[in-house]
Design an enzyme around this catalytic site. Structure first.
Site, mmCIF file in Angstrom:
data_model
loop_
_atom_site.group_PDB
_atom_site.id
_atom_site.type_symbol
_atom_site.label_atom_id
_atom_site.label_comp_id
_atom_site.label_asym_id
_atom_site.label_seq_id
_atom_site.Cartn_x
_atom_site.Cartn_y
_atom_site.Cartn_z
ATOM 1 N N PRO A 50 0.943 -1.025 0.147
ATOM 2 C CA PRO A 50 -0.148 0.498 -0.022
ATOM 3 C C PRO A 50 0.992 1.220 0.011
ATOM 4 C CG PRO A 50 0.151 -0.446 1.385
ATOM 5 C CD PRO A 50 0.771 -2.067 1.361
ATOM 6 N N CYS A 51 1.576 1.946 -1.486
ATOM 7 C CA CYS A 51 2.484 2.895 -0.972
ATOM 8 C C CYS A 51 1.288 4.085 -1.048
ATOM 9 C CB CYS A 51 3.507 2.740 -2.847
ATOM 10 S SG CYS A 51 2.052 2.431 -3.644
ATOM 11 N N HIS A 52 -0.051 3.876 -1.320
ATOM 12 C CA HIS A 52 -1.052 4.850 -1.272
ATOM 13 C C HIS A 52 -1.328 5.587 0.016
ATOM 14 C CE1 HIS A 52 -3.861 1.846 -0.132
ATOM 15 N NE2 HIS A 52 -3.965 1.831 0.258
#
Length: 178
Positions: free
Chosen positions: A132-134
């Protein structure tokens, strides 16, 4: 090395799952270019069918803002540096509904002056949503960047309750996790 591209259905469109003989090598957002020749799940080998099912389940949970507990094996690219691998592993430890800054994530992996490099590693992440780079924001709380575009980043954070939803007064602000 054998590889296959499978379209993974979701309420947000069909994601493209790229598999190689070591697992999921890349996940692309709906309407992304480079689909090539997508295969139907029914025509896959048993191992790839299992990985496609695991990817679909993990993606379904992630898009609903739930933790991804089980997913397909991730085929780490040969070009990945030890720094990128450390960033991607740290990203997996940020729970849904939480966010971190690029600088906070850099400090978490022992490289407090590497905030920009963390941003570049996030941009190179082959498995967005599942890794989850978001959930990584700019120091001032702005969205920062995102490989699939800021609208996708906002949408993912809203699904997790980590970004104020448009039209809702007093939407929950992001809760910092690092």
């Amino acid at each position: 090395m054998k590889s296959v591209v499978v379209l993974i259905p979701s309420p947000w469109g069909a994601f493209q799952a790229h598999f190689c003989d070591r697992g999921l090598s890349r996940l692309r957002f709906p309407d992304a270019s480079g689909v090539g020749e997508a295969r139907l799940v029914e025509s896959l080998s048993a191992e790839w069918k299992e990985w496609a099912a695991q990817t679909e389940e993990a993606l379904s949970r992630a898009l609903a803002g739930k933790p991804v507990e089980v997913g397909p094996p991730m085929a780490v690219p040969a070009w990945a540096t030890p720094f990128q691998r450390a960033v991607w592993e740290a990203l997996r430890r940020i729970p849904p509904g939480r966010t971190c800054t690029y600088g906070g994530l850099a400090a978490r992996i022992g490289r407090p002056r590497a905030a920009r490099a963390v941003g570049q590693a996030c941009g190179a992440n082959p498995w967005p949503v599942l890794v989850p780079c978001h959930r990584v924001l700019a120091a001032d709380g702005r969205l920062g960047g995102f490989s699939a575009g800021l609208e996708w980043k906002r949408r993912l954070l809203e699904a997790e309750g980590a970004w104020p939803t448009p039209g809702r007064r007093g939407g929950r602000a992001a809760r910092r996790g690092c």
